[in-house]
Design a protein around this motif. Sequence first.
Motif, PDB file in Angstrom:
ATOM      1  N   PHE A 130      42.879  13.283  44.593  1.00 30.29           N
ATOM      2  CA  PHE A 130      42.379  14.450  45.336  1.00 30.29           C
ATOM      3  C   PHE A 130      41.632  14.022  46.598  1.00 30.29           C
ATOM      4  O   PHE A 130      41.778  14.632  47.666  1.00 30.29           O
ATOM      5  CB  PHE A 130      41.478  15.301  44.448  1.00 30.29           C
ATOM      6  CG  PHE A 130      42.232  16.254  43.552  1.00 30.29           C
ATOM      7  CD1 PHE A 130      42.899  17.339  44.103  1.00 30.29           C
ATOM      8  CD2 PHE A 130      42.275  16.064  42.188  1.00 30.29           C
ATOM      9  CE1 PHE A 130      43.595  18.218  43.284  1.00 30.29           C
ATOM     10  CE2 PHE A 130      42.968  16.931  41.366  1.00 30.29           C
ATOM     11  CZ  PHE A 130      43.634  18.016  41.912  1.00 30.29           C
ATOM     12  N   ALA A 131      40.808  12.984  46.481  1.00 30.88           N
ATOM     13  CA  ALA A 131      40.067  12.515  47.662  1.00 30.88           C
ATOM     14  C   ALA A 131      41.017  11.991  48.736  1.00 30.88           C
ATOM     15  O   ALA A 131      40.875  12.307  49.924  1.00 30.88           O
ATOM     16  CB  ALA A 131      39.073  11.435  47.253  1.00 30.88           C
ATOM     17  N   PHE A 132      41.992  11.209  48.318  1.00 24.96           N
ATOM     18  CA  PHE A 132      42.959  10.673  49.268  1.00 24.96           C
ATOM     19  C   PHE A 132      43.801  11.787  49.887  1.00 24.96           C
ATOM     20  O   PHE A 132      44.069  11.793  51.083  1.00 24.96           O
ATOM     21  CB  PHE A 132      43.850   9.650  48.564  1.00 24.96           C
ATOM     22  CG  PHE A 132      44.797   8.937  49.483  1.00 24.96           C
ATOM     23  CD1 PHE A 132      44.341   7.959  50.359  1.00 24.96           C
ATOM     24  CD2 PHE A 132      46.150   9.256  49.487  1.00 24.96           C
ATOM     25  CE1 PHE A 132      45.218   7.310  51.213  1.00 24.96           C
ATOM     26  CE2 PHE A 132      47.031   8.613  50.332  1.00 24.96           C
ATOM     27  CZ  PHE A 132      46.562   7.636  51.204  1.00 24.96           C
ATOM     28  N   MET A 147      43.999  12.767  53.848  1.00 26.74           N
ATOM     29  CA  MET A 147      45.269  12.738  54.555  1.00 26.74           C
ATOM     30  C   MET A 147      45.636  14.113  55.095  1.00 26.74           C
ATOM     31  O   MET A 147      46.182  14.245  56.191  1.00 26.74           O
ATOM     32  CB  MET A 147      46.377  12.223  53.632  1.00 26.74           C
ATOM     33  CG  MET A 147      46.201  10.758  53.224  1.00 26.74           C
ATOM     34  SD  MET A 147      46.049   9.656  54.654  1.00 26.74           S
ATOM     35  CE  MET A 147      47.626   9.904  55.451  1.00 26.74           C
ATOM     36  N   ALA A 148      45.341  15.180  54.325  1.00 24.67           N
ATOM     37  CA  ALA A 148      45.618  16.523  54.823  1.00 24.67           C
ATOM     38  C   ALA A 148      44.774  16.828  56.058  1.00 24.67           C
ATOM     39  O   ALA A 148      45.249  17.458  57.013  1.00 24.67           O
ATOM     40  CB  ALA A 148      45.355  17.553  53.728  1.00 24.67           C
ATOM     41  N   GLY A 149      43.508  16.392  56.048  1.00 19.22           N
ATOM     42  CA  GLY A 149      42.671  16.585  57.234  1.00 19.22           C
ATOM     43  C   GLY A 149      43.206  15.845  58.434  1.00 19.22           C
ATOM     44  O   GLY A 149      43.137  16.340  59.567  1.00 19.22           O
ATOM     45  N   ARG A 150      43.762  14.653  58.193  1.00 21.38           N
ATOM     46  CA  ARG A 150      44.328  13.886  59.305  1.00 21.38           C
ATOM     47  C   ARG A 150      45.580  14.569  59.859  1.00 21.38           C
ATOM     48  O   ARG A 150      45.786  14.623  61.075  1.00 21.38           O
ATOM     49  CB  ARG A 150      44.658  12.471  58.832  1.00 21.38           C
ATOM     50  CG  ARG A 150      45.217  11.572  59.923  1.00 21.38           C
ATOM     51  CD  ARG A 150      45.444  10.165  59.398  1.00 21.38           C
ATOM     52  NE  ARG A 150      45.993   9.303  60.421  1.00 21.38           N
ATOM     53  CZ  ARG A 150      45.282   8.658  61.340  1.00 21.38           C
ATOM     54  NH1 ARG A 150      43.972   8.801  61.368  1.00 21.38           N
ATOM     55  NH2 ARG A 150      45.854   7.881  62.235  1.00 21.38           N
ATOM     56  N   VAL A 151      46.410  15.091  58.958  1.00 23.53           N
ATOM     57  CA  VAL A 151      47.639  15.739  59.411  1.00 23.53           C
ATOM     58  C   VAL A 151      47.330  17.038  60.151  1.00 23.53           C
ATOM     59  O   VAL A 151      47.965  17.371  61.155  1.00 23.53           O
ATOM     60  CB  VAL A 151      48.567  16.004  58.207  1.00 23.53           C
ATOM     61  CG1 VAL A 151      49.758  16.860  58.618  1.00 23.53           C
ATOM     62  CG2 VAL A 151      49.055  14.685  57.618  1.00 23.53           C
ATOM     63  N   LEU A 152      46.312  17.789  59.665  1.00 22.72           N
ATOM     64  CA  LEU A 152      45.994  19.092  60.246  1.00 22.72           C
ATOM     65  C   LEU A 152      44.939  19.016  61.338  1.00 22.72           C
ATOM     66  O   LEU A 152      44.518  20.058  61.851  1.00 22.72           O
ATOM     67  CB  LEU A 152      45.517  20.041  59.149  1.00 22.72           C
ATOM     68  CG  LEU A 152      46.531  20.339  58.041  1.00 22.72           C
ATOM     69  CD1 LEU A 152      45.927  21.249  57.001  1.00 22.72           C
ATOM     70  CD2 LEU A 152      47.794  20.980  58.635  1.00 22.72           C
ATOM     71  N   PRO A 159      45.221  18.204  64.457  1.00 27.78           N
ATOM     72  CA  PRO A 159      45.630  18.865  65.710  1.00 27.78           C
ATOM     73  C   PRO A 159      45.389  20.369  65.703  1.00 27.78           C
ATOM     74  O   PRO A 159      45.110  20.954  66.750  1.00 27.78           O
ATOM     75  CB  PRO A 159      47.122  18.524  65.809  1.00 27.78           C
ATOM     76  CG  PRO A 159      47.281  17.256  65.054  1.00 27.78           C
ATOM     77  CD  PRO A 159      46.310  17.352  63.930  1.00 27.78           C
ATOM     78  N   LEU A 160      45.486  21.015  64.535  1.00 28.61           N
ATOM     79  CA  LEU A 160      45.208  22.446  64.473  1.00 28.61           C
ATOM     80  C   LEU A 160      43.751  22.729  64.821  1.00 28.61           C
ATOM     81  O   LEU A 160      43.443  23.734  65.475  1.00 28.61           O
ATOM     82  CB  LEU A 160      45.528  22.985  63.081  1.00 28.61           C
ATOM     83  CG  LEU A 160      47.003  23.219  62.759  1.00 28.61           C
ATOM     84  CD1 LEU A 160      47.147  23.757  61.354  1.00 28.61           C
ATOM     85  CD2 LEU A 160      47.614  24.184  63.759  1.00 28.61           C
ATOM     86  N   GLY A 161      42.849  21.860  64.379  1.00 28.82           N
ATOM     87  CA  GLY A 161      41.447  22.019  64.747  1.00 28.82           C
ATOM     88  C   GLY A 161      41.232  21.896  66.240  1.00 28.82           C
ATOM     89  O   GLY A 161      40.445  22.650  66.835  1.00 28.82           O
ATOM     90  N   GLU A 162      41.932  20.967  66.868  1.00 29.05           N
ATOM     91  CA  GLU A 162      41.820  20.811  68.322  1.00 29.05           C
ATOM     92  C   GLU A 162      42.352  22.045  69.044  1.00 29.05           C
ATOM     93  O   GLU A 162      41.761  22.524  70.022  1.00 29.05           O
ATOM     94  CB  GLU A 162      42.596  19.570  68.762  1.00 29.05           C
ATOM     95  CG  GLU A 162      42.526  19.292  70.249  1.00 29.05           C
ATOM     96  CD  GLU A 162      41.114  18.950  70.711  1.00 29.05           C
ATOM     97  OE1 GLU A 162      40.817  19.172  71.899  1.00 29.05           O
ATOM     98  OE2 GLU A 162      40.320  18.467  69.866  1.00 29.05           O
ATOM     99  N   ILE A 163      43.471  22.595  68.552  1.00 30.46           N
ATOM    100  CA  ILE A 163      44.008  23.817  69.151  1.00 30.46           C
ATOM    101  C   ILE A 163      43.028  24.972  68.990  1.00 30.46           C
ATOM    102  O   ILE A 163      42.802  25.761  69.922  1.00 30.46           O
ATOM    103  CB  ILE A 163      45.376  24.155  68.521  1.00 30.46           C
ATOM    104  CG1 ILE A 163      46.397  23.053  68.838  1.00 30.46           C
ATOM    105  CG2 ILE A 163      45.882  25.501  68.991  1.00 30.46           C
ATOM    106  CD1 ILE A 163      47.729  23.239  68.142  1.00 30.46           C
ATOM    107  N   THR A 164      42.417  25.089  67.820  1.00 30.51           N
ATOM    108  CA  THR A 164      41.458  26.173  67.575  1.00 30.51           C
ATOM    109  C   THR A 164      40.240  26.044  68.465  1.00 30.51           C
ATOM    110  O   THR A 164      39.764  27.031  69.046  1.00 30.51           O
ATOM    111  CB  THR A 164      41.034  26.173  66.099  1.00 30.51           C
ATOM    112  OG1 THR A 164      42.194  26.303  65.274  1.00 30.51           O
ATOM    113  CG2 THR A 164      40.083  27.319  65.810  1.00 30.51           C
TER     114      THR A 164
END
Length: 411
Positions: A127-129, A133-138, A140-145
């Motif tokens: 779960f931690a990993f 990894m999900a935060g790393r993949v997503l 760019p969405l944070g940057e767009i927001t």
Amino acid sequence: MASAPAPPSAPPKPTWAPEEPVQPWFRPTIRIRLTLLYGGMFLIAGILLLSIIYLLAAQAVQVGSELPFKIVNGNVTSEVCNFPNTAPPAEFNAAMNSCVTEARQHALDELLTRSLFALVGLSVIAFAFGFAMAGRVLSPLGEITRTARRVVGSDLSRRIELDGPDDELKELADTFDEMLERLERAFTAQQRFVANASHELRTPLAINRTLLEVHLSDPGAPDELRQLGKTLLATNERSEQLVEGLLLLARSENQIVERKPVDLAEVATRAVDQARSEAEAKGVRFRGRRAPVVVQGNGVLLERIALNLVQNAVRYNVPEDGWVEVTTEILPGHPDQAVLVVTNTGPVVPAYEIDNLFEPFRRLREERTGSDKGVGLGLSIARSVARAHGGRIIAEPREGGGLVMRVTLPV
């Protein structure tokens, strides 16, 4: 005989069309990356769990294969089971089988306990990993927001300029950047149009006003000409107010980029002072306590909000014993919000008419035509300026007649 005029040509087609870009036959899309990521994580977790279970099972088999008893000097001894050495052979063999079964069950229970602990540990790690990894993949969405939020503040020069693999998120970011570029060009053209319209509309009206004032100052002018000049001067003044209101409304639709500390109480007091002579002429008195409240914004536009609300409260009032209450304070329960409240006596306003008051050129039904109280843009301008400052304006019917206007602004 003259030939027939040619039919009008069709309007030109837009030069930009949002067509689907040509994509390569293979690219590292998010679906492929997530499939490989979570599939690889599941495979690694399965291999680790299988390895741990194998080691634990091997240890359990080794422990379970050892006899739980020893033969010393012809007697059977055990630390786990009690053997009746003087019992008949059949009873002795049954006790030995029971002891071996108990030892095997104890080894299996130990295997199950350790396997559960291993599963829990691997689950926490997985779960931690996965979260990381999900935060790393997503990310760019944070940057767009974040860029979109900065653009909401009317900073259209911002761009995402996302780096990384050519996937769906980069395609979205590039499309968003292209949209921002077009919006910036549109807003720049609008600002240029407002500036040009301001000059082109004000100049002839100012010339007309000057000519009318010159003719009215002539002592030898006939009374009919003077009356006509006064009527035309009043019409010209109303046109100037309409132009100023439209230009201010167009400018205030955008967010305020340059903000400075402004005392809302001082703004409200200046608005009251400017409307005091008109209020005294109509027999309307002012009241209310204005506490110092500092907000961030444009002082001229904020003063226009207060002045429009105060002037409306004075003009749309009762013929006798009318009053206007103007207060400023921190919104109770919200220390980060300041509020300007303008309350007045006046005619009863139906609740279903409240929303119409904020539309341009809209008044109450009895005030739509033939009114000398304004051009119908005051509340529209006040709402646009409040939105440009990140605030809002709310109107509520007052019990007994009149309105309660609340302008909420961030501190």
